[in-house]
Design a protein around this motif. Structure first.
Motif, PDB file in Angstrom:
ATOM      1  N   GLY A 231       0.589  -1.414   0.370  1.00  0.00           N
ATOM      2  CA  GLY A 231       0.466  -0.167   0.329  1.00  0.00           C
ATOM      3  C   GLY A 231       0.875   1.223  -0.597  1.00  0.00           C
ATOM      4  O   GLY A 231       0.695   2.226  -0.307  1.00  0.00           O
ATOM      5  N   HIS A 232       2.619   0.926  -0.182  1.00  0.00           N
ATOM      6  CA  HIS A 232       2.503   2.427  -0.169  1.00  0.00           C
ATOM      7  C   HIS A 232       4.063   2.056  -0.992  1.00  0.00           C
ATOM      8  O   HIS A 232       4.503   3.222  -1.234  1.00  0.00           O
ATOM      9  N   VAL A 233       4.684   1.626  -1.041  1.00  0.00           N
ATOM     10  CA  VAL A 233       5.571   0.718  -1.967  1.00  0.00           C
ATOM     11  C   VAL A 233       5.806   1.627  -3.370  1.00  0.00           C
ATOM     12  O   VAL A 233       6.330   2.237  -3.903  1.00  0.00           O
ATOM     13  N   LEU A 234       4.390   1.632  -4.401  1.00  0.00           N
ATOM     14  CA  LEU A 234       4.380   1.755  -5.135  1.00  0.00           C
ATOM     15  C   LEU A 234       4.980   3.143  -5.399  1.00  0.00           C
ATOM     16  O   LEU A 234       5.558   4.001  -6.223  1.00  0.00           O
ATOM     17  N   ASP A 235       3.674   3.953  -4.978  1.00  0.00           N
ATOM     18  CA  ASP A 235       3.774   5.447  -4.935  1.00  0.00           C
ATOM     19  C   ASP A 235       5.080   5.965  -4.161  1.00  0.00           C
ATOM     20  O   ASP A 235       5.736   6.461  -4.618  1.00  0.00           O
ATOM     21  N   GLU A 236       5.993   5.593  -2.784  1.00  0.00           N
ATOM     22  CA  GLU A 236       7.156   5.951  -2.891  1.00  0.00           C
ATOM     23  C   GLU A 236       8.037   5.511  -3.793  1.00  0.00           C
ATOM     24  O   GLU A 236       8.966   6.372  -4.300  1.00  0.00           O
ATOM     25  N   VAL A 251       1.728  12.023 -13.131  1.00  0.00           N
ATOM     26  CA  VAL A 251       0.748  10.915 -13.965  1.00  0.00           C
ATOM     27  C   VAL A 251      -0.363  10.075 -13.145  1.00  0.00           C
ATOM     28  O   VAL A 251       0.438   9.728 -12.006  1.00  0.00           O
ATOM     29  N   ASP A 252      -1.032   9.910 -13.615  1.00  0.00           N
ATOM     30  CA  ASP A 252      -2.320   8.653 -13.567  1.00  0.00           C
ATOM     31  C   ASP A 252      -1.174   7.769 -13.120  1.00  0.00           C
ATOM     32  O   ASP A 252      -2.054   6.926 -14.958  1.00  0.00           O
ATOM     33  N   THR A 253      -1.412   6.670 -11.860  1.00  0.00           N
ATOM     34  CA  THR A 253      -0.206   5.351 -12.459  1.00  0.00           C
ATOM     35  C   THR A 253      -1.252   4.618 -12.100  1.00  0.00           C
ATOM     36  O   THR A 253      -0.738   4.009 -13.036  1.00  0.00           O
ATOM     37  N   GLY A 254      -2.817   4.709 -12.132  1.00  0.00           N
ATOM     38  CA  GLY A 254      -3.383   4.154 -12.413  1.00  0.00           C
ATOM     39  C   GLY A 254      -3.381   3.004 -13.545  1.00  0.00           C
ATOM     40  O   GLY A 254      -3.885   2.586 -14.681  1.00  0.00           O
ATOM     41  N   VAL A 295       0.233  12.211 -21.823  1.00  0.00           N
ATOM     42  CA  VAL A 295       0.500  11.006 -21.608  1.00  0.00           C
ATOM     43  C   VAL A 295      -0.482   9.740 -21.615  1.00  0.00           C
ATOM     44  O   VAL A 295      -1.038   9.104 -22.277  1.00  0.00           O
ATOM     45  N   ALA A 296      -2.154  10.919 -20.919  1.00  0.00           N
ATOM     46  CA  ALA A 296      -3.596  10.090 -21.019  1.00  0.00           C
ATOM     47  C   ALA A 296      -4.170  10.111 -22.482  1.00  0.00           C
ATOM     48  O   ALA A 296      -4.223   8.634 -22.749  1.00  0.00           O
ATOM     49  N   ALA A 297      -3.306  10.975 -23.405  1.00  0.00           N
ATOM     50  CA  ALA A 297      -3.840  10.512 -24.917  1.00  0.00           C
ATOM     51  C   ALA A 297      -3.033   9.899 -25.189  1.00  0.00           C
ATOM     52  O   ALA A 297      -3.114   8.528 -26.209  1.00  0.00           O
ATOM     53  N   ALA A 298      -1.573   9.305 -25.071  1.00  0.00           N
ATOM     54  CA  ALA A 298      -0.908   8.805 -25.438  1.00  0.00           C
ATOM     55  C   ALA A 298      -1.199   7.104 -25.064  1.00  0.00           C
ATOM     56  O   ALA A 298      -1.234   5.979 -25.662  1.00  0.00           O
ATOM     57  N   MET A 365       2.253  -6.644 -11.896  1.00  0.00           N
ATOM     58  CA  MET A 365       2.572  -6.245 -12.235  1.00  0.00           C
ATOM     59  C   MET A 365       3.179  -4.992 -10.688  1.00  0.00           C
ATOM     60  O   MET A 365       3.952  -4.189 -10.743  1.00  0.00           O
ATOM     61  N   ARG A 366       2.483  -4.877 -10.008  1.00  0.00           N
ATOM     62  CA  ARG A 366       3.108  -4.191  -8.460  1.00  0.00           C
ATOM     63  C   ARG A 366       3.773  -4.756  -7.986  1.00  0.00           C
ATOM     64  O   ARG A 366       3.524  -6.142  -7.718  1.00  0.00           O
ATOM     65  N   PRO A 367       4.541  -4.142  -7.328  1.00  0.00           N
ATOM     66  CA  PRO A 367       5.836  -4.264  -6.970  1.00  0.00           C
ATOM     67  C   PRO A 367       5.147  -5.115  -4.977  1.00  0.00           C
ATOM     68  O   PRO A 367       6.040  -5.503  -4.475  1.00  0.00           O
TER      69      PRO A 367
END
Length: 370
Positions: A231-236, A251-254, A295-298, A365-367
């Protein structure tokens, strides 16, 4: 700063008692304001001997791959001017450097030196050892200061102790009281911060996580462990990478993880990281400078491509009508091929190229996936 129980269970010894005994206002959760709404400057105190850490360079210690000082600078990135009172060093973003006179004269003298480089009516005062401080907490302090009409808004830790180095103040109030203290004590050398805060009307904001500071190696260990929790590691990690690469884009990581899932399911697992890399590269080349919209368009284009790719490999999407005989190679088909079916030949794919459709590739894909 006063140490307290760390998130995760480690506990360090208290260094001194609560510094003030002034009326408190209703606490704020800090979640309803952004520090960018209220103009302010920031003063970060990054000196000190770090005696309980054996005299190491505490602001340079890394938690989650980022120096403690850089983590604090990220939390006050909305400041018009950020002053760091310490010897100059490399930081993730530009700051103004200042030193107290004489060096080592104490936190009050350091605060005075930092204030002399600011001009905003509100100033956020922070120590450099706050691994979990965030912009929303800084915003909450500024909002509480504005709404209360007090001289300052300080963070209160879970033990009920004020943290004067996690606070927002009215600059005029600080400068007035510091000048009176200096006149009455023939200078500021050796004076504790509580000699200043005891003269101010303060309101309090409670944030159990943001108030955690690192005074001992146990504190550092606890902070590093929390960074790696689910719950913390990805954003960190994303924040650390952006700091390392000098990227300020949010950017929207989701959205990117959804794209990675689609590419992994519809094409092949290695397509996930390569596709997201190409999306980033395309956004950076965008004519408008590659902001979040680029980024969103791509992402939309790449996601649509992944969907089309997956549909081509779905037998249910093949045409219902098939000719009785195969076209010859001159018509664009391979010899022996039948419309809607590939020509016979060796299977060049491996089982790993076709993930189980029921598997959650996004979670893979989430660590921090369990």
């Amino acid at each position: 700063m006063t140490a307290q129980r760390a998130p995760g269970g480690a506990e360090s010894a208290a260094s001194h008692a609560a510094p003030t005994d002034v009326p408190s206002a209703a606490p704020s959760d800090g979640s309803h304001a952004s520090p960018h709404v209220i103009p302010y400057d920031a003063v970060v105190l990054a000196g000190g001997g770090a005696r309980r850490l054996g005299g190491v360079d505490k602001p340079g210690l890394r938690v989650g791959g980022r120096a403690l000082l850089d983590r604090v600078l990220g939390a006050c990135s909305g400041a018009g001017t950020t002053v760091v009172v310490a010897a100059p060093r490399s930081t993730a973003r530009p700051v103004v450097w200042a030193r107290e006179e004489p060096v080592g004269a104490g936190p009050l003298a350091a605060l005075d030196a930092g204030l002399r480089c600011t001009g905003a009516e509100q100033v956020v005062v922070l120590s450099a050892d706050l691994p979990f401080l965030e912009e929303r907490t800084v915003g909450g302090l500024l909002t509480a200061l504005r709404e209360s009409g007090a001289d300052g808004a300080v963070l209160r830790d879970p033990g009920g102790r004020d943290q004067p180095l996690v606070a927002a103040y009215r600059s005029a109030s600080l400068k007035r009281e510091i000048a009176e203290l200096a006149a009455g004590h023939d200078g500021l050398t050796g004076l504790p911060l509580r000699s200043l805060t005891a003269r101010l009307e303060l309101t309090r904001v409670t944030d159990a996580v943001a108030s955690f500071d690192c005074d001992t190696w146990d504190d550092i260990t606890a902070a590093r462990a929390r960074i790696r929790e689910h719950g913390h590691v990805l954003d960190e990690w994303i924040t650390a990478v952006k700091d390392e690469l000098g990227i300020e884009l949010d950017v929207d990581t989701g959205l990117l993880l959804d794209l990675a899932r689609d590419a992994a399911h519809g094409v092949a697992r290695p397509a996930a990281p390569l596709t997201t890399f190409l999306v980033g590269y395309a956004a950076a080349r965008a004519s408008e400078g590659g902001g979040p919209e680029a980024v969103a368009a791509a992402v939309r284009k790449a996601a649509a491509l992944a969907t089309r790719w997956a549909e081509e490999g779905d037998p249910d999407s093949a045409p219902d009508s098939k000719p009785d005989s195969a076209p010859d190679a001159g018509a664009g088909g391979a010899p022996g091929a039948v419309a809607g079916k590939p020509a016979a030949g060796p299977d060049l794919t491996s089982p790993g190229d076709h993930p189980d459709p029921g598997q959650d590739a996004r979670a893979d894909m989430r660590p921090d996936a369990g």
